[in-house]
Design a protein around this motif. Structure first.
Motif, PDB file in Angstrom:
ATOM      1  N   ALA A  11      31.799  34.532  42.208  1.00 57.71           N
ATOM      2  CA  ALA A  11      31.089  33.364  41.401  1.00 57.71           C
ATOM      3  C   ALA A  11      32.134  32.611  41.363  1.00 57.71           C
ATOM      4  N   MET A  12      33.407  32.740  40.436  1.00 54.68           N
ATOM      5  CA  MET A  12      34.847  31.122  40.589  1.00 54.68           C
ATOM      6  C   MET A  12      35.299  31.442  41.654  1.00 54.68           C
ATOM      7  N   SER A  88      45.298  33.582  42.655  1.00 56.41           N
ATOM      8  CA  SER A  88      44.660  34.588  42.252  1.00 56.41           C
ATOM      9  C   SER A  88      43.571  35.128  41.731  1.00 56.41           C
ATOM     10  N   ILE A  89      42.580  34.029  41.971  1.00 55.96           N
ATOM     11  CA  ILE A  89      40.754  34.213  42.313  1.00 55.96           C
ATOM     12  C   ILE A  89      40.865  34.983  42.999  1.00 55.96           C
ATOM     13  N   ALA A  90      41.418  34.354  43.830  1.00 59.85           N
ATOM     14  CA  ALA A  90      40.852  34.836  45.755  1.00 59.85           C
ATOM     15  C   ALA A  90      41.812  36.509  45.860  1.00 59.85           C
ATOM     16  N   ALA A  91      42.385  36.513  44.985  1.00 61.59           N
ATOM     17  CA  ALA A  91      42.664  37.702  45.075  1.00 61.59           C
ATOM     18  C   ALA A  91      42.088  38.908  44.164  1.00 61.59           C
ATOM     19  N   TRP A  92      41.602  39.031  43.165  1.00 64.86           N
ATOM     20  CA  TRP A  92      40.858  39.505  42.192  1.00 64.86           C
ATOM     21  C   TRP A  92      39.296  39.284  42.735  1.00 64.86           C
ATOM     22  N   ALA A  93      39.248  38.082  43.756  1.00 61.06           N
ATOM     23  CA  ALA A  93      37.332  38.615  43.990  1.00 61.06           C
ATOM     24  C   ALA A  93      37.283  39.471  45.106  1.00 61.06           C
ATOM     25  N   SER A  94      38.992  39.622  46.214  1.00 61.94           N
ATOM     26  CA  SER A  94      38.686  40.312  47.505  1.00 61.94           C
ATOM     27  C   SER A  94      38.756  41.618  46.567  1.00 61.94           C
TER      28      SER A  94
END
Length: 159
Positions: A11-12, A88-94
């Motif tokens: 979502a972020m 970091s958001i892209a990494a955690w979303a993945s």
């Protein structure tokens, strides 16, 4: 990041928060540091898209992504704080998705440093990079940091 298990990083990732946008900076120190007054803000999803472009065995840095966005938008530089957060958001979303993985481990910090804020920390990034043939070196005695050896030879051009 804290409380990762309770956050919806996908979502972020899709929350653009009035970005992309260009902002004129007037602070002389910022202008001197970054070489101009036109600062670009890229949305989180753009960082994810850039990170997905890096093929197996190749690398990029957050700085290279920022420079690419600045050139593409006609700005002097891309805002650095949101860049680190959005990578970091892209990494955690993945890591929260079952499929459609973003190869976040191929995006390094400045100087080829591994990012301890990624899912699984430095250990997870190190394992994935070594599986792609990269050599990881440790630096420091008390504050240990990890880097990809000769990372510049593996950089992937985004332009």
């Amino acid at each position: 990041m804290a409380n990762e298990a309770r956050k919806d990083f996908n979502a972020m990732l899709h929350d653009a928060k009035d970005m992309p946008r260009l902002q004129i900076v007037t602070d002389p120190k910022t202008i001197e540091k970054y070489g101009g007054s036109r600062m670009y803000f890229a949305p989180p999803l753009d960082y994810d898209r850039a990170m997905r472009r890096i093929p197996f065995g190749r690398l990029t840095t957050v700085g290279d992504i920022r420079a690419h966005f600045a050139r593409a938008s006609g700005a002097d530089f891309t805002e650095p704080i949101t860049a680190g957060i959005f990578v970091s958001i892209a990494a955690w979303a993945s890591s929260q998705r079952q499929e459609d993985e973003t190869p976040w481990w191929r995006t390094l910090k400045a100087g080829g440093e591994l990012n301890p804020k990624y899912p699984g920390g430095v250990e997870a990034q190190r394992a994935r990079l070594e599986a792609e043939g990269h050599t990881i070196v440790q630096r420091g005695r008390k504050n240990l940091r990890y880097f990809v050896a000769d990372y510049t030879a593996s950089l992937f051009p985004l332009d």
